[in-house]
Motif scaffolding. Sequence first.
Motif, PDB file in Angstrom:
ATOM      1  N   TYR A 147       0.900  -1.124  -0.052  1.00  0.00           N
ATOM      2  CA  TYR A 147      -0.024   0.129  -0.052  1.00  0.00           C
ATOM      3  C   TYR A 147       0.854   1.192  -0.046  1.00  0.00           C
ATOM      4  CZ  TYR A 147      -3.462  -3.313   1.459  1.00  0.00           C
ATOM      5  OH  TYR A 147      -4.432  -4.496   1.220  1.00  0.00           O
ATOM      6  N   GLU A 148       2.156   1.188  -0.438  1.00  0.00           N
ATOM      7  CA  GLU A 148       2.774   2.556  -0.355  1.00  0.00           C
ATOM      8  C   GLU A 148       2.372   3.357  -1.670  1.00  0.00           C
ATOM      9  OE1 GLU A 148       5.202   3.594   1.386  1.00  0.00           O
ATOM     10  OE2 GLU A 148       5.187   1.804   2.642  1.00  0.00           O
ATOM     11  N   CYS A 205      -1.169   3.553  -3.495  1.00  0.00           N
ATOM     12  CA  CYS A 205      -2.653   2.932  -3.295  1.00  0.00           C
ATOM     13  C   CYS A 205      -3.517   4.033  -3.896  1.00  0.00           C
ATOM     14  CB  CYS A 205      -2.678   2.922  -1.515  1.00  0.00           C
ATOM     15  SG  CYS A 205      -4.425   2.284  -1.181  1.00  0.00           S
ATOM     16  N   GLY A 206      -4.626   3.341  -4.087  1.00  0.00           N
ATOM     17  CA  GLY A 206      -5.624   4.545  -4.834  1.00  0.00           C
ATOM     18  C   GLY A 206      -5.602   4.075  -6.531  1.00  0.00           C
ATOM     19  N   LYS A 256      -9.273   9.241   1.653  1.00  0.00           N
ATOM     20  CA  LYS A 256      -8.338  10.232   0.791  1.00  0.00           C
ATOM     21  C   LYS A 256      -8.603   9.748  -0.932  1.00  0.00           C
ATOM     22  CE  LYS A 256      -4.048  12.152   0.069  1.00  0.00           C
ATOM     23  NZ  LYS A 256      -2.704  11.574  -0.805  1.00  0.00           N
ATOM     24  N   ALA A 265      -7.107  11.235  -4.244  1.00  0.00           N
ATOM     25  CA  ALA A 265      -6.106  12.657  -4.857  1.00  0.00           C
ATOM     26  C   ALA A 265      -6.999  13.747  -5.538  1.00  0.00           C
ATOM     27  CB  ALA A 265      -5.263  11.900  -5.849  1.00  0.00           C
ATOM     28  N   PRO A 301      -8.298  -0.252   7.892  1.00  0.00           N
ATOM     29  CA  PRO A 301      -7.036  -0.101   8.629  1.00  0.00           C
ATOM     30  C   PRO A 301      -6.082   0.816   8.047  1.00  0.00           C
ATOM     31  CG  PRO A 301      -7.188  -2.033   7.315  1.00  0.00           C
ATOM     32  CD  PRO A 301      -8.577  -1.275   7.157  1.00  0.00           C
ATOM     33  N   LEU A 302      -6.286   1.413   6.970  1.00  0.00           N
ATOM     34  CA  LEU A 302      -5.427   1.975   6.044  1.00  0.00           C
ATOM     35  C   LEU A 302      -5.179   3.530   6.617  1.00  0.00           C
ATOM     36  CD1 LEU A 302      -6.246   0.912   2.457  1.00  0.00           C
ATOM     37  CD2 LEU A 302      -4.056   0.589   3.607  1.00  0.00           C
ATOM     38  N   GLU A 305      -6.298   6.481   5.628  1.00  0.00           N
ATOM     39  CA  GLU A 305      -5.852   7.141   4.348  1.00  0.00           C
ATOM     40  C   GLU A 305      -6.248   8.809   4.875  1.00  0.00           C
ATOM     41  OE1 GLU A 305      -8.107   4.642   2.166  1.00  0.00           O
ATOM     42  OE2 GLU A 305      -6.599   4.528   0.531  1.00  0.00           O
ATOM     43  N   ARG A 321      -3.657  11.029   6.006  1.00  0.00           N
ATOM     44  CA  ARG A 321      -2.656  11.604   5.056  1.00  0.00           C
ATOM     45  C   ARG A 321      -3.510  12.711   4.584  1.00  0.00           C
ATOM     46  NH1 ARG A 321       0.793   7.068   5.111  1.00  0.00           N
ATOM     47  NH2 ARG A 321       0.021   5.954   6.845  1.00  0.00           N
ATOM     48  N   THR A 340      -3.357  15.304   7.196  1.00  0.00           N
ATOM     49  CA  THR A 340      -2.053  16.099   7.301  1.00  0.00           C
ATOM     50  C   THR A 340      -1.831  17.181   6.107  1.00  0.00           C
ATOM     51  OG1 THR A 340      -1.255  14.175   8.095  1.00  0.00           O
ATOM     52  CG2 THR A 340       0.587  15.543   7.548  1.00  0.00           C
ATOM     53  N   SER A 341      -2.210  16.763   4.878  1.00  0.00           N
ATOM     54  CA  SER A 341      -1.558  17.511   3.876  1.00  0.00           C
ATOM     55  C   SER A 341      -2.698  18.942   3.624  1.00  0.00           C
ATOM     56  CB  SER A 341      -1.727  16.905   2.571  1.00  0.00           C
ATOM     57  OG  SER A 341      -2.658  16.088   2.354  1.00  0.00           O
ATOM     58  N   ARG A 381     -13.680   3.238  -1.430  1.00  0.00           N
ATOM     59  CA  ARG A 381     -13.283   2.529  -0.199  1.00  0.00           C
ATOM     60  C   ARG A 381     -14.310   2.017   0.764  1.00  0.00           C
ATOM     61  NH1 ARG A 381      -9.667   0.934  -0.604  1.00  0.00           N
ATOM     62  NH2 ARG A 381      -7.994   2.372  -0.862  1.00  0.00           N
TER      63      ARG A 381
END
Lengths: 579, 513
Positions: free
Chosen positions: B166-167, B169-170, B288, B290, B315-316, B318, B321, B324-325, B367
């Motif tokens: 999952y580095e 993902c999407g 999340k 994009a 569990p991801l 997302e 993130r 955060t952004s 999701r």
Amino acid sequence: MPHATHPPSPGLQALILCGPGLSLNTFTSTPSTLPKCLLPVANRPMLWYPLDWCHRMGIYDITLITPADAAPPLEAALRSHPVLTSLSGPRPEVLAPKGLEMTSGTAELLRLGEVQRAIKGDFVVLSCDFVSEIDGSRVMQQWMSLNPALAAASFSRRKGGLAVYYPTHGREGISSKKDETDFVATVPFSRPNVMPPTGSLRQGVEEVVMVMPTDTLNDTLDENKQALPIRQTLLAKHGNVKIRTKHRDAHVYFLPLWVKDFAARNEKFDSISEDVLGWWAKAGWQQGLAEKLGLDEVLAGKRSTDDEAANGGSVDEHEEVDATALSSTRSAPAPGRQPPQAFATRVGNSTVPPPRPKLAVPPLLAYMQPASPTQPLIRRIDTAPQLASLSLHIARLPPSDTSPLAHEHKIHPSATIGQQTRISQEDCLIAENVTIGTRCNIKESVVGANCEIGSNVRLTKCVLMDGVVVGDGVQMVGCIVGKRARVEGSSAVGVKAGEAEVDGAAMKGKGKAKQKASAQSGGEDDDKTKLTECEIAPFFVVEAGTEAKGETMKAFDPEGEVGGDEDEDVDVGDEDNEE
Amino acid sequence: MAEQGEPAEQSKTADEPKVSAAELKKRAKADKQARRAAQKEQEKAPAEVPPATNGAHQEHLTQAQGVQQDQKGKATQAKGQQQPKPSKQGGQEVRQERGGPSQPPNIPLRNKAASTAPSKKLPKKDNTVVELLSHLYPVQRRPNLAGVSKDVHPAVLALGLQISTYEICGSSARCVAMLLAFKEAIQAYTTPRDTSLPRHLVSHHLSPQIDYLRSCRPLAESMGNAIRWLKKLIVELDPDKPEHEAKDFVCEEIDRFVHERITVTDQAIAASAQDQIRNDSVVLTYAKSAIVEKTILQAHEQGTRFRVIVVDSRPLFEGKRLATSLMRAGLEAQYVPFSGLAHVVKDATLVLLGAHSMLSNGRLQSRVGTASVALRAHKADVPVIVCCESVKFSGKVALDSIVLNEIAPPEELLLSPIPEKSPNHPAGVATTAVTGKSAAPGKSAAPGKDASEDDEPAKLKTLHDWNSIPNLRLLNPMYDITPAEYIRMVICEYGSVPPSSVPVVHRLANEGM
């Protein structure tokens, strides 16, 4: 070692550094005949271990880098040594750069023109003394999956590196207090997105922020009144620094291509582990350091070297579509404006953005193996005790074991074993064409190919390299005996002593331990040869009746030994005849 | 087996003198036979323990033999350890189904969170699989690189690893990454002599890459569309074109595809979606995406003053993130776990959702949890807007999350790493099975346990042992389906369309070319 299927190529090339082996100098004092990388470890040349490790990862593009005078024996061994030739895949290439001395540092080596030209892509640097039970592809997987840049852009300048550190403690029989260690400071790398599956090494991967050998650490401590100065910026950027002093660098580095330029730019760098990685780790947090080291230009992809112009070319600029930026498990980097700090600390994953977001130094990761006896073994063999303990460890592995290091035969079928000789199967390793006399007792020992062992010999925890001759009635405990050395036993004394007088000057440096023996030379043989924890150099002859403990037996005069070597090379057969 | 039985009997005779009589022995024998018949496999492990120690004795006499036996002991022990699991269940489940209140699987006719509900289903053969969704389980998520075809290009290899961890993902990220990796793979390709690039490249060079990626994680709809486009492009190449020209052409086309269908499209969608965000809006989003992120950031840059609520799920995580952004950009963001959804939906004025795929009946696949968000918003009369590139439009139709979905490994739901040596040596305890029996009825927590479970009476089971807990199934679906009536509008590069227009756009974008 036939592998069932070839794994896919990971697109890496391997450089195996075949160095001089300073701490093994009892056995490697003449690199022109027996370089360190050909020393047997559990009856395989040391080089076999990194080679096999690479092959298991699917890396077949392997370059052995060695000083010029060690190149001929290395090439000869690759052609003819049965263990090395049994490796599948193309034969590794031997590169002996002109400027490479025995004393050259590893980073210096990277700067040499030949090596720079040899490196064409991302590469793995290994040392020839690396032994690992851990599957290389598992380590490589971490490197691949954690690369911040999309690995698809193979000339990407944003890839990180991965080193491996192993715990030196907590391993019975192998760990010893004297093991060399490194000083490593790490911070946790971003948490995995989900719990990694069992068997994944992800939990052990951390980001390195400082690394130096313990020697350097001690020097720093001495300079600073036993205090270790650490910059505030480190703590400002990373709140959770873990310092380890009992781990050791395994000298396995997965490095991106740009490191080649990085090493080339910085003339001061001496070794890869200390300087290249050390400065890289620091550049990640220390302000202005990256620029000072020229990392900005290296990472910007100023291709210092000729080639590659064809590869990059036109598309590069507008093609900056970054898939990782689209990923739902990544957050966008901070824009130019400084955000209010209060927010940033509340969310776990956020870090304070670097002051100059333009230059993000790729992370230097490390797999820190947890200290636990159940972990697979990773070791470097650079001292004689380690050589012995590791050989014995491998000898203990049952043949059916899943470990890639296990031998197929504990006692090779071609070995001849006399009557009433007892060999403890589970912890001994007997190689091809070994002859063992009657009524011997061999425990926890490794006996190399073509050894001849007389009768009534007792070997405990001994490592005999190839072609060792052990006379009757010899008792050895914890000894390491070099290639084609001879340990004389009681029955041969009469003959041998006379012989020793004759050519002693030419080829035998006499250890102090032998004074006793020489005093009695020609005399009767009441006392047997008893050696405890000795290291015996290759081609050395230990006279009958010697009793020694903890000694290193080697010729004093290197020239004499070289001369002796040549003789010995020719007439090993002669020796046999004499008996 | 004969040789295994012997030592066990020896130990029996050792115990005997206390209570005396051959009766006991008989009983013990009968008991043992019964047990053996009941669970043959299970038996192997306990019976195997004594010989191992015996082997140690013999070692002194005949070493070679000792070693041999040891090995044998180990081998069978290992077998014994593996096998108990299935046999255990096989034994007890039949009983349970009759006794226990078995629940008929109520299949929801059309539904949203349906997939999250059936965490317990009829226990059948395999403890690790939820029966109703068994068709969705991947054959095997690739645990390591062993067995990967050696034609796989290194770039694709790395990408596969990044996708499976999952580095990356999407849907669109994976699609772009895949295309970029394919570009490398195509550049590394050389046509064999007797064939031509259009005929050979797809079937012999690209398909191993695709198979490998599929084994890392099931392909996303966007990846499927891109692959279909790429195959068509290559097959239609002029066979007489020189190889390097053809490769360059394909690579340029890939760049163009990424540029047109994703990069520029994203900008277009963000530009049109940001008009929906007005001053004092409260935008609620889930996990999340994009595009949603881009939309929000652009609106913020335009100077619109608004607030964002990010709802997140395990569990991801997302959403973390995204939050955060957004905060890094200086936005006011509120981060809420999924459980707080009902609370925050009241405040929202707009729900922006990303998509994994838009299905042809206008439903949204995204999701897992999205459907609940949309339902809540619909109930609260908050407009739900989906931002989705046309690459993600699909010709498939689904009414529920059961037919089309992806099941991720259940271990990912666990919070802490799996301890390394949990199932290591239970064999040692097995000899005490007789004493364990008396304690068995006292257990209320696990009424379905049979004798085999009593071997380790003291061990407390945690979620990590979910595999061995009867009646417990873990389910970790990736997606769910949001009904079309909850979706007010779909914004794609063809404009803002109602969900019912999805098939039209799909035909235009993905099939018309």
